[in-house]
Each structure stands twice: as structure tokens, then as C-alpha cells.
Design an enzyme around this catalytic site. Structure first.
Site, PDB file in Angstrom:
ATOM      1  N   GLN A  17       0.789  -1.294   0.041  1.00 34.93           N
ATOM      2  CA  GLN A  17      -0.055   0.194   0.115  1.00 34.93           C
ATOM      3  C   GLN A  17       0.968   1.161  -0.081  1.00 34.93           C
ATOM      4  O   GLN A  17       2.201   1.106   0.231  1.00 34.93           O
ATOM      5  CB  GLN A  17      -0.725   0.099   1.301  1.00 34.93           C
ATOM      6  CG  GLN A  17      -0.210   0.407   2.612  1.00 34.93           C
ATOM      7  CD  GLN A  17      -1.137  -0.005   3.642  1.00 34.93           C
ATOM      8  OE1 GLN A  17      -1.880  -0.687   3.686  1.00 34.93           O
ATOM      9  NE2 GLN A  17      -0.877   0.887   4.578  1.00 34.93           N
ATOM     10  N   GLN A  40       1.539  -7.807   4.435  1.00 35.73           N
ATOM     11  CA  GLN A  40       0.012  -8.049   4.138  1.00 35.73           C
ATOM     12  C   GLN A  40       0.172  -8.743   3.017  1.00 35.73           C
ATOM     13  O   GLN A  40       0.071  -8.185   1.877  1.00 35.73           O
ATOM     14  CB  GLN A  40      -0.576  -6.525   4.157  1.00 35.73           C
ATOM     15  CG  GLN A  40      -0.456  -5.822   5.434  1.00 35.73           C
ATOM     16  CD  GLN A  40      -1.449  -4.882   5.211  1.00 35.73           C
ATOM     17  OE1 GLN A  40      -2.579  -4.574   5.223  1.00 35.73           O
ATOM     18  NE2 GLN A  40      -0.718  -3.355   4.873  1.00 35.73           N
ATOM     19  N   TYR A 157      10.103   8.150  16.207  1.00 35.57           N
ATOM     20  CA  TYR A 157       9.981   8.064  14.831  1.00 35.57           C
ATOM     21  C   TYR A 157      10.900   8.779  14.139  1.00 35.57           C
ATOM     22  O   TYR A 157      11.920   8.404  13.068  1.00 35.57           O
ATOM     23  CB  TYR A 157       8.530   8.458  14.145  1.00 35.57           C
ATOM     24  CG  TYR A 157       8.528   8.233  12.781  1.00 35.57           C
ATOM     25  CD1 TYR A 157       8.231   7.314  12.016  1.00 35.57           C
ATOM     26  CD2 TYR A 157       8.516   9.744  12.025  1.00 35.57           C
ATOM     27  CE1 TYR A 157       7.908   7.165  10.761  1.00 35.57           C
ATOM     28  CE2 TYR A 157       8.286   9.645  10.857  1.00 35.57           C
ATOM     29  CZ  TYR A 157       8.306   8.641   9.911  1.00 35.57           C
ATOM     30  OH  TYR A 157       7.840   8.455   8.608  1.00 35.57           O
ATOM     31  N   LYS A 161      14.340   7.842  11.809  1.00 31.35           N
ATOM     32  CA  LYS A 161      14.648   8.297  10.178  1.00 31.35           C
ATOM     33  C   LYS A 161      15.869   9.180  10.441  1.00 31.35           C
ATOM     34  O   LYS A 161      16.592   9.060   9.044  1.00 31.35           O
ATOM     35  CB  LYS A 161      13.405   9.341   9.833  1.00 31.35           C
ATOM     36  CG  LYS A 161      12.175   8.477   9.846  1.00 31.35           C
ATOM     37  CD  LYS A 161      12.274   7.218   8.732  1.00 31.35           C
ATOM     38  CE  LYS A 161      10.926   6.475   8.562  1.00 31.35           C
ATOM     39  NZ  LYS A 161      11.151   5.525   7.538  1.00 31.35           N
ATOM     40  N   PRO A 187      10.378  11.780   2.179  1.00 26.90           N
ATOM     41  CA  PRO A 187       9.200  12.655   1.822  1.00 26.90           C
ATOM     42  C   PRO A 187       8.722  13.471   2.897  1.00 26.90           C
ATOM     43  O   PRO A 187       9.333  13.609   3.958  1.00 26.90           O
ATOM     44  CB  PRO A 187       8.238  11.325   1.536  1.00 26.90           C
ATOM     45  CG  PRO A 187       9.294  10.185   1.482  1.00 26.90           C
ATOM     46  CD  PRO A 187      10.334  10.458   2.248  1.00 26.90           C
ATOM     47  N   GLY A 188       7.870  14.240   2.678  1.00 27.01           N
ATOM     48  CA  GLY A 188       7.118  15.081   3.472  1.00 27.01           C
ATOM     49  C   GLY A 188       5.809  14.689   4.033  1.00 27.01           C
ATOM     50  O   GLY A 188       5.824  13.582   4.659  1.00 27.01           O
ATOM     51  N   GLY A 191      -0.226  11.561   1.510  1.00 28.36           N
ATOM     52  CA  GLY A 191      -1.529  11.285   2.165  1.00 28.36           C
ATOM     53  C   GLY A 191      -1.905   9.573   1.985  1.00 28.36           C
ATOM     54  O   GLY A 191      -2.570   9.224   0.899  1.00 28.36           O
ATOM     55  N   THR A 192      -1.391   8.853   2.913  1.00 32.79           N
ATOM     56  CA  THR A 192      -1.759   7.502   2.841  1.00 32.79           C
ATOM     57  C   THR A 192      -1.939   6.995   4.200  1.00 32.79           C
ATOM     58  O   THR A 192      -2.202   7.950   5.003  1.00 32.79           O
ATOM     59  CB  THR A 192       0.017   6.644   2.893  1.00 32.79           C
ATOM     60  OG1 THR A 192       0.656   6.913   4.067  1.00 32.79           O
ATOM     61  CG2 THR A 192       0.708   7.072   1.546  1.00 32.79           C
TER      62      THR A 192
END
Ligand SMILES: NC(=O)C1=CN([C@@H]2O[C@H](COP(=O)(O)OP(=O)(O)OC[C@H]3O[C@@H](n4cnc5c(N)ncnc54)[C@H](O)[C@@H]3O)[C@@H](O)[C@H]2O)C=CC1
Ligand SMILES: CC(=O)C(C)=O
Length: 261
Positions: A17, A40, A157, A161, A187-188, A191-192
């Protein structure tokens, strides 16, 4: 089309995903054969259909990237099914929204094992395979804007990173003589499902209405919109291609204008 990608073989973790799926779709468009890896398995089967519909060869493998033996098995599976390996994309990761004061040993262990362990095993396993195959290769891992600036409530988190950037630099130096390049993408606000979860956790902690935290972060983006997986995949395709051959040890921001380095 990106230079030299057609016919290559790439392994993408977290491909079921979000950004990983976006990377798989973009690489398939470029003619890259794909090993799709994730926890998954059902969702992977759907992405497999999407990429093979574009005419490339692909295979799936269920793995927990925090487990070293799973990552090595995934790399072996890719080579067995697709004949070789050219690009390793350590994309899978988890978020964790907690004030520093609330972080417990179990939280620490979980996120370190997935976000740092998964990338470490991915770099190790891919480099060993490139050497065994007697070829050059590219290793690309997911960092974040949170790998450049520490974000409130995303402390652990952010630490993982930052660590991805450190590992990227160290591995680039260690493997350069073998012709292996090692880079990261940062990335910034994408929308996931990861951001659906982050937004929900912020609401629980701060009492902000659901959707408010995401909206606030998106409003801070200079280019005026949230990032899509395809935006991230464009950078990853470049880093996977021959056009990036002289780039190593870098953690490149793709965020629409949030963090400036
Ligand atoms: N969404 C965002 O705004 C940003 C995401 N990132 C990073 O990009 C990467 C992908 O993020 P998204 O696609 O947004 O996340 P997501 O949560 O939508 O997808 C992550 C995928 O990784 C898989 N995964 C998680 N733990 C795993 C494990 N132990 N073993 C195997 N697979 C596992 C999940 O099953 C899922 O399919 C992550 O490393 C994330 O930290 C970086 C910056 C921004
Ligand atoms: C998920 C993530 O990396 C941020 C900073 O949004």
C-alpha cells in the site's frame, strides 16, 4: 523514461500500500521486474495484479522486515524468481505518535526493530547478494523530513529516520568500492494510511478534531498540496536509474517545500 531501468529487477518492501505501492507502479511503468514484499500478503496480491498488467514480471513474498532471516529470504526469493537483483528499496516502516514522556521500552524496541533493523538487514542482504552475483547495485531507503528535523510527538519515529540517514552515509562509504550506491529519499506529508493513523493519534492526545492535524501540516507546504505516492516514486525511479550513478550517501528531500537543507 528513466535511463537504464527497463528490464532491471527491484525489490520493494512495504509494497502492499501507500508509498511502496506507488513505487512499484512507477517502476513497472519503466519496465522494471518486481519482487513485492510486505507483511500484508492479501494486499500484495492486488498490487501484483496491477504491476503485471503493465507487462512486467513480478513476484510476492510475505516477510517481517524486522526479522533478519525474513529479509535475506526475500532477497533470495527475488533472485530465484526473477533471475537477478539490481535495486533494493527499503521502504517499509511504521510511525509512532507519543510524547517523549510516554515512550516505554516496548515502544522503543518495536520501532527500532522495524525502522532501523529493517533498513539494516535490507542493506546487508542486498549488498551480500550484489557481491555474490558479481554486479553493481543500488540500495535506496525511506527516511523522511522527520530524518532532518525532529517532529513533536514523533520523537522516536524522527530518531529512526535520522538513523536511516546515518546508515545510508556509512553504507555508501563501505560499499562504494564494490560499485554499490546507497541513498535515501525523504518525503514530506504523504496522504497514505500512515497519515490517517498519525492524525487519529494526534486527535487522541491533543483533542484536535480528526483531520485537523493533517490539514495543518498540509497548509504548511510551500507548493500548497499534500504529497502523493507518485511524487515520491518519481524520485525513487531517478535514484533507481543510471542517471543517479554518480550519487551516493545522500538523503534527498522531496516534500513540496517544508524542510530546506
Ligand atoms: N506517509 C508519509 O507522510 C511519509 C512516510 N514516510 C516513510 O515512507 C515509508 C512508507 O510509508 P507509507 O506508505 O506512508 O506507510 P503505510 O503505513 O501506508 O505503508 C507501510 C507498509 O509497510 C508495511 N510494513 C510495516 N511494517 C512492516 C514489517 N515489519 N515488515 C514488512 N512490512 C511492513 C505495511 O504492511 C504497509 O504495507 C515508511 O518508511 C514511512 O516512514 C516518510 C515520510 C513521510
Ligand atoms: C510520516 C512522516 O514521516 C511525517 C513527518 O509526516
Amino acid at each position: 523514461m528513466s535511463k537504464g531501468l527497463n528490464g532491471k529487477v527491484a525489490l520493494v518492501t512495504g509494497a502492499a500500500q501507500g508509498i511502496g505501492r506507488g513505487i512499484a507502479l512507477r517502476l513497472a511503468e519503466e519496465g522494471v521486474n518486481l519482487a513485492l514484499v510486505d507483511l500484508q500478503k492479501e494486499k500484495l496480491a492486488h498490487v501484483l495484479e496491477e504491476v503485471t498488467a503493465q507487462g512486467v514480471r513480478a513476484t510476492t513474498f510475505g516477510a517481517d522486515i524486522s526479522q533478519r532471516e525474513d529479509v535475506y529470504a526475500a532477497v533470495d526469493h527475488a533472485v530465484k524468481e526473477l533471475g537477478t537483483l539490481d535495486v533494493m528499496i527499503n521502504n517499509a516502516g511504521i510511525a509512532q505518535v507519543k510524547p517523549i514522556a510516554d515512550i516505554m521500552p516496548g515502544d522503543l524496541e518495536k520501532i527500532l526493530n522495524i525502522n532501523i533493523g529493517g533498513v539494516t538487514w535490507g542493506i546487508q542482504a542486498a549488498a551480500a547478494k550484489f557481491k555474490a552475483l558479481g554486479k553493481k547495485g543500488k540500495i535506496i531507503s525511506a527516511s523522511s523530513i522527520a530524518g532532518h528535523d525532529g517532529f513533536a510527538m514523533l520523537g522516536m519515529y524522527s530518531a529512526t529516520k535520522f538513523a536511516v540517514r546515518a546508515l545510508t552515509q556509512a553504507a555508501a562509504k563501505e560499499y562504494a568500492s564494490a560499485g554499490i550506491t546507497v541513498n535515501a529519499y525523504c518525503p514530506g506529508i504523504v496522504g497514505t494510511d500512515m497519515w490517517v493513523e498519525i492524525d487519529k493519534r494526534f486527535s487522541e492526545i491533543t483533542g484536535a478534531p480528526v483531520g485537523e492535524t493533517y490539514k495543518k501540516y498540509v497548509e504548511g507546504i510551500a507548493l500548497g498540496r499534500a504529497q502523493t505516492p507518485a511524487d515520491v516514486a518519481a524520485l525513487v525511479a531517478f535514484l533507481s536509474s543510471d542517471d543517479s550513478d554518480y550519487i551516493t550517501g545522500q538523503a534527498i528531500l522531496t516534500d513540496g517545500g517544508i524542510v530546506y537543507r
